[in-house]
Design a protein around this motif. Structure first.
Motif, PDB file in Angstrom:
ATOM      1  N   VAL A  16       0.833  -1.203   0.000  1.00  0.00           N
ATOM      2  CA  VAL A  16       0.000   0.000   0.000  1.00  0.00           C
ATOM      3  C   VAL A  16       0.867   1.251   0.000  1.00  0.00           C
ATOM      4  O   VAL A  16       0.576   2.228  -0.704  1.00  0.00           O
ATOM      5  CB  VAL A  16      -0.968  -0.019   1.208  1.00  0.00           C
ATOM      6  CG1 VAL A  16      -1.648   1.320   1.393  1.00  0.00           C
ATOM      7  CG2 VAL A  16      -2.000  -1.120   1.034  1.00  0.00           C
ATOM      8  N   LEU A  17       1.962   1.235   0.786  1.00  0.00           N
ATOM      9  CA  LEU A  17       2.865   2.389   0.798  1.00  0.00           C
ATOM     10  C   LEU A  17       3.497   2.618  -0.563  1.00  0.00           C
ATOM     11  O   LEU A  17       3.644   3.759  -1.012  1.00  0.00           O
ATOM     12  CB  LEU A  17       3.946   2.199   1.860  1.00  0.00           C
ATOM     13  CG  LEU A  17       3.487   2.345   3.307  1.00  0.00           C
ATOM     14  CD1 LEU A  17       4.630   2.020   4.261  1.00  0.00           C
ATOM     15  CD2 LEU A  17       2.981   3.756   3.547  1.00  0.00           C
ATOM     16  N   LEU A  19       2.223   1.751  -3.473  1.00  0.00           N
ATOM     17  CA  LEU A  19       1.191   2.278  -4.365  1.00  0.00           C
ATOM     18  C   LEU A  19       0.901   3.748  -4.084  1.00  0.00           C
ATOM     19  O   LEU A  19       0.722   4.547  -5.012  1.00  0.00           O
ATOM     20  CB  LEU A  19      -0.084   1.450  -4.243  1.00  0.00           C
ATOM     21  CG  LEU A  19      -0.013   0.044  -4.825  1.00  0.00           C
ATOM     22  CD1 LEU A  19      -1.285  -0.722  -4.525  1.00  0.00           C
ATOM     23  CD2 LEU A  19       0.235   0.097  -6.323  1.00  0.00           C
ATOM     24  N   ARG A  20       0.852   4.122  -2.818  1.00  0.00           N
ATOM     25  CA  ARG A  20       0.614   5.534  -2.477  1.00  0.00           C
ATOM     26  C   ARG A  20       1.736   6.426  -2.987  1.00  0.00           C
ATOM     27  O   ARG A  20       1.495   7.532  -3.465  1.00  0.00           O
ATOM     28  CB  ARG A  20       0.475   5.692  -0.970  1.00  0.00           C
ATOM     29  CG  ARG A  20      -0.850   5.235  -0.460  1.00  0.00           C
ATOM     30  CD  ARG A  20      -1.004   5.545   0.994  1.00  0.00           C
ATOM     31  NE  ARG A  20      -2.296   5.090   1.470  1.00  0.00           N
ATOM     32  CZ  ARG A  20      -2.682   5.160   2.718  1.00  0.00           C
ATOM     33  NH1 ARG A  20      -1.875   5.667   3.628  1.00  0.00           N
ATOM     34  NH2 ARG A  20      -3.859   4.722   3.072  1.00  0.00           N
ATOM     35  N   HIS A  21       2.987   5.944  -2.877  1.00  0.00           N
ATOM     36  CA  HIS A  21       4.108   6.737  -3.374  1.00  0.00           C
ATOM     37  C   HIS A  21       4.028   6.883  -4.892  1.00  0.00           C
ATOM     38  O   HIS A  21       4.292   7.966  -5.434  1.00  0.00           O
ATOM     39  CB  HIS A  21       5.435   6.096  -2.961  1.00  0.00           C
ATOM     40  CG  HIS A  21       6.611   6.896  -3.379  1.00  0.00           C
ATOM     41  ND1 HIS A  21       6.910   8.117  -2.823  1.00  0.00           N
ATOM     42  CD2 HIS A  21       7.563   6.670  -4.323  1.00  0.00           C
ATOM     43  CE1 HIS A  21       7.986   8.606  -3.401  1.00  0.00           C
ATOM     44  NE2 HIS A  21       8.411   7.743  -4.307  1.00  0.00           N
ATOM     45  N   VAL A  23       1.339   6.876  -6.693  1.00  0.00           N
ATOM     46  CA  VAL A  23       0.253   7.818  -6.970  1.00  0.00           C
ATOM     47  C   VAL A  23       0.729   9.246  -6.740  1.00  0.00           C
ATOM     48  O   VAL A  23       0.408  10.154  -7.513  1.00  0.00           O
ATOM     49  CB  VAL A  23      -0.988   7.484  -6.109  1.00  0.00           C
ATOM     50  CG1 VAL A  23      -2.003   8.609  -6.145  1.00  0.00           C
ATOM     51  CG2 VAL A  23      -1.621   6.193  -6.586  1.00  0.00           C
ATOM     52  N   ALA A  24       1.508   9.454  -5.683  1.00  0.00           N
ATOM     53  CA  ALA A  24       2.036  10.798  -5.418  1.00  0.00           C
ATOM     54  C   ALA A  24       2.931  11.261  -6.559  1.00  0.00           C
ATOM     55  O   ALA A  24       2.884  12.425  -6.972  1.00  0.00           O
ATOM     56  CB  ALA A  24       2.792  10.808  -4.095  1.00  0.00           C
ATOM     57  N   ARG A  27       0.732  12.176  -9.467  1.00  0.00           N
ATOM     58  CA  ARG A  27       0.030  13.444  -9.241  1.00  0.00           C
ATOM     59  C   ARG A  27       0.919  14.629  -9.595  1.00  0.00           C
ATOM     60  O   ARG A  27       0.442  15.653 -10.067  1.00  0.00           O
ATOM     61  CB  ARG A  27      -0.380  13.559  -7.777  1.00  0.00           C
ATOM     62  CG  ARG A  27      -1.611  12.797  -7.439  1.00  0.00           C
ATOM     63  CD  ARG A  27      -2.014  13.081  -6.013  1.00  0.00           C
ATOM     64  NE  ARG A  27      -3.126  12.243  -5.630  1.00  0.00           N
ATOM     65  CZ  ARG A  27      -3.483  12.012  -4.386  1.00  0.00           C
ATOM     66  NH1 ARG A  27      -2.816  12.567  -3.397  1.00  0.00           N
ATOM     67  NH2 ARG A  27      -4.504  11.240  -4.118  1.00  0.00           N
ATOM     68  N   ARG A  54     -11.839   9.928   4.881  1.00  0.00           N
ATOM     69  CA  ARG A  54     -10.825   9.289   4.034  1.00  0.00           C
ATOM     70  C   ARG A  54     -10.889   9.748   2.591  1.00  0.00           C
ATOM     71  O   ARG A  54     -10.128   9.286   1.757  1.00  0.00           O
ATOM     72  CB  ARG A  54     -11.017   7.763   4.076  1.00  0.00           C
ATOM     73  CG  ARG A  54     -10.969   7.137   5.444  1.00  0.00           C
ATOM     74  CD  ARG A  54      -9.584   6.806   5.940  1.00  0.00           C
ATOM     75  NE  ARG A  54      -8.707   6.198   4.986  1.00  0.00           N
ATOM     76  CZ  ARG A  54      -8.531   4.888   4.842  1.00  0.00           C
ATOM     77  NH1 ARG A  54      -9.180   4.049   5.600  1.00  0.00           N
ATOM     78  NH2 ARG A  54      -7.694   4.430   3.953  1.00  0.00           N
ATOM     79  N   ALA A  57      -8.025  10.739  -0.028  1.00  0.00           N
ATOM     80  CA  ALA A  57      -7.240   9.731  -0.741  1.00  0.00           C
ATOM     81  C   ALA A  57      -7.506   9.795  -2.247  1.00  0.00           C
ATOM     82  O   ALA A  57      -6.669   9.368  -3.042  1.00  0.00           O
ATOM     83  CB  ALA A  57      -7.576   8.334  -0.219  1.00  0.00           C
TER      84      ALA A  57
END
Length: 120
Positions: A16-17, A19-21, A23-24, A27, A54, A57
């Motif tokens: 998850v971390l 994937l979040r990175h 996405v960042a 962006r 949430r 997100a």
């Protein structure tokens, strides 16, 4: 799915971390994402599953999510639109009007309308 089950909770958190990175990073590179209607429907549907706290997100604003959801519901409950204006005249009625006008040249449209109303 099988890999997620084997890795356990720690591996999922790291995934998850990652994937979040990613996405960042995306962006920062993309100013405005090009979403298809199916993407919008999925995001609007998923937004109903998450609590509002949430919603940051998502890469769109909460107002956009709510607008997409409203349009999704409106499309689901929209009835077929009626045609505007006068309904079409059948060929049989048209032929009758033309025959009355041809047989009675002194009659105007009001008289022909009255004669047709008396046929009922």
């Amino acid at each position: 799915m099988v890999i997620l089950l084997v890795r356990g909770g720690h591996g999922n958190a790291v995934g998850v971390l990652v994937l979040r990175h990613q996405v960042a990073i995306l962006r920062r590179q993309v100013r405005r994402p090009d979403l298809e209607p199916a993407d919008r429907a999925v995001l609007a549907g998923l937004s109903r599953l998450l609590p509002r706290a949430r919603w940051p997100a998502f890469f769109v604003t909460p107002a956009t999510l709510l607008r997409w959801h409203r349009s999704l519901i409106a499309r689901r409950w929209t009835y077929p639109r009626r045609r505007r204006g006068r309904p079409p005249v059948t060929a049989e009625v048209r032929q009758l009007v033309l025959r009355l006008a041809r047989d009675n040249p002194a009659w105007g449209c009001r008289r022909i309308q009255g004669e047709l109303a008396n046929l009922d």
